[in-house]
Design a protein around this motif. Structure first.
Motif, mmCIF file in Angstrom:
data_model
loop_
_atom_site.group_PDB
_atom_site.id
_atom_site.type_symbol
_atom_site.label_atom_id
_atom_site.label_comp_id
_atom_site.label_asym_id
_atom_site.label_seq_id
_atom_site.Cartn_x
_atom_site.Cartn_y
_atom_site.Cartn_z
ATOM 1 N N ILE A 24 11.545 -20.015 18.641
ATOM 2 C CA ILE A 24 10.467 -20.187 19.597
ATOM 3 C C ILE A 24 10.802 -19.447 20.872
ATOM 4 O O ILE A 24 11.974 -19.337 21.250
ATOM 5 C CB ILE A 24 10.224 -21.691 19.872
ATOM 6 N N GLU A 35 2.810 -22.216 27.163
ATOM 7 C CA GLU A 35 2.477 -21.186 26.184
ATOM 8 C C GLU A 35 3.755 -20.725 25.508
ATOM 9 O O GLU A 35 4.738 -20.413 26.174
ATOM 10 C CB GLU A 35 1.792 -19.995 26.863
ATOM 11 N N LYS A 37 5.503 -18.633 21.785
ATOM 12 C CA LYS A 37 5.370 -17.832 20.568
ATOM 13 C C LYS A 37 6.311 -18.440 19.547
ATOM 14 O O LYS A 37 7.441 -18.800 19.874
ATOM 15 C CB LYS A 37 5.796 -16.386 20.802
ATOM 16 N N LEU A 38 5.849 -18.554 18.321
ATOM 17 C CA LEU A 38 6.724 -18.967 17.233
ATOM 18 C C LEU A 38 7.238 -17.707 16.552
ATOM 19 O O LEU A 38 6.480 -16.780 16.288
ATOM 20 C CB LEU A 38 5.980 -19.858 16.247
ATOM 21 N N SER A 43 6.705 -17.882 12.463
ATOM 22 C CA SER A 43 5.642 -16.953 12.829
ATOM 23 C C SER A 43 4.670 -16.799 11.668
ATOM 24 O O SER A 43 5.029 -16.369 10.586
ATOM 25 C CB SER A 43 6.245 -15.588 13.176
ATOM 26 N N ALA A 48 2.183 -24.026 11.326
ATOM 27 C CA ALA A 48 2.473 -23.803 12.740
ATOM 28 C C ALA A 48 1.767 -24.814 13.632
ATOM 29 O O ALA A 48 2.333 -25.284 14.624
ATOM 30 C CB ALA A 48 2.099 -22.381 13.142
ATOM 31 N N LYS A 49 0.534 -25.173 13.293
ATOM 32 C CA LYS A 49 -0.216 -26.153 14.097
ATOM 33 C C LYS A 49 0.533 -27.489 14.140
ATOM 34 O O LYS A 49 0.652 -28.117 15.193
ATOM 35 C CB LYS A 49 -1.603 -26.341 13.505
ATOM 36 N N LEU A 52 3.674 -27.220 16.293
ATOM 37 C CA LEU A 52 3.347 -27.314 17.722
ATOM 38 C C LEU A 52 3.095 -28.747 18.145
ATOM 39 O O LEU A 52 3.586 -29.190 19.179
ATOM 40 C CB LEU A 52 2.118 -26.470 18.057
ATOM 41 N N LEU A 72 -0.270 -21.853 21.432
ATOM 42 C CA LEU A 72 0.412 -20.821 20.666
ATOM 43 C C LEU A 72 -0.139 -19.452 21.039
ATOM 44 O O LEU A 72 -1.342 -19.209 20.949
ATOM 45 C CB LEU A 72 0.220 -21.058 19.172
ATOM 46 N N THR A 74 -0.425 -15.643 20.119
ATOM 47 C CA THR A 74 -0.309 -14.947 18.837
ATOM 48 C C THR A 74 -0.461 -13.436 18.928
ATOM 49 O O THR A 74 -0.471 -12.767 17.908
ATOM 50 C CB THR A 74 -1.361 -15.479 17.853
#
Length: 92
Positions: A24, A35, A37-38, A43, A48-49, A52, A72, A74
């Motif tokens: 992350i 805010e 980024k994964l 990724s 991912a949801k 988070l 997130l 993207t």
């Protein structure tokens, strides 16, 4: 608040994600909205949801109650675009 959020990410959240080959990156913190980024296996992951909500938001709010939301990010980085252009130009 950026430094506090970054510390929680580094000490608590990142180790959890690395267990699953993810990572992350903290992008920005403004008015309680974080805010991120994964990266790595996280990724583009279909879960991912849930990552988070269930991990990132939960752990941040547990340590820093002022955190209201995690968003997130993207978009593709300019470095990645430049690298792709180089690769594509070499193939011609």
């Amino acid at each position: 608040m950026f430094d506090k959020v970054n510390a929680v990410i580094n000490q608590i959240i990142r180790p959890k994600l690395k267990e699953h080959y993810g990572d992350i990156e903290l992008v920005k913190v403004k008015e309680g909205v974080v805010e991120v980024k994964l990266l790595g296996a996280c990724s583009g992951c279909p879960s991912a949801k849930f990552t988070l909500e269930d991990i990132v938001l939960h752990d941040l709010q547990k340590e820093i109650p002022e955190v209201k939301e995690v968003v997130l990010v993207t978009e593709v980085s300019q470095d990645l675009i430049d690298m792709a252009k180089k690769i594509l130009n070499k193939e011609k």
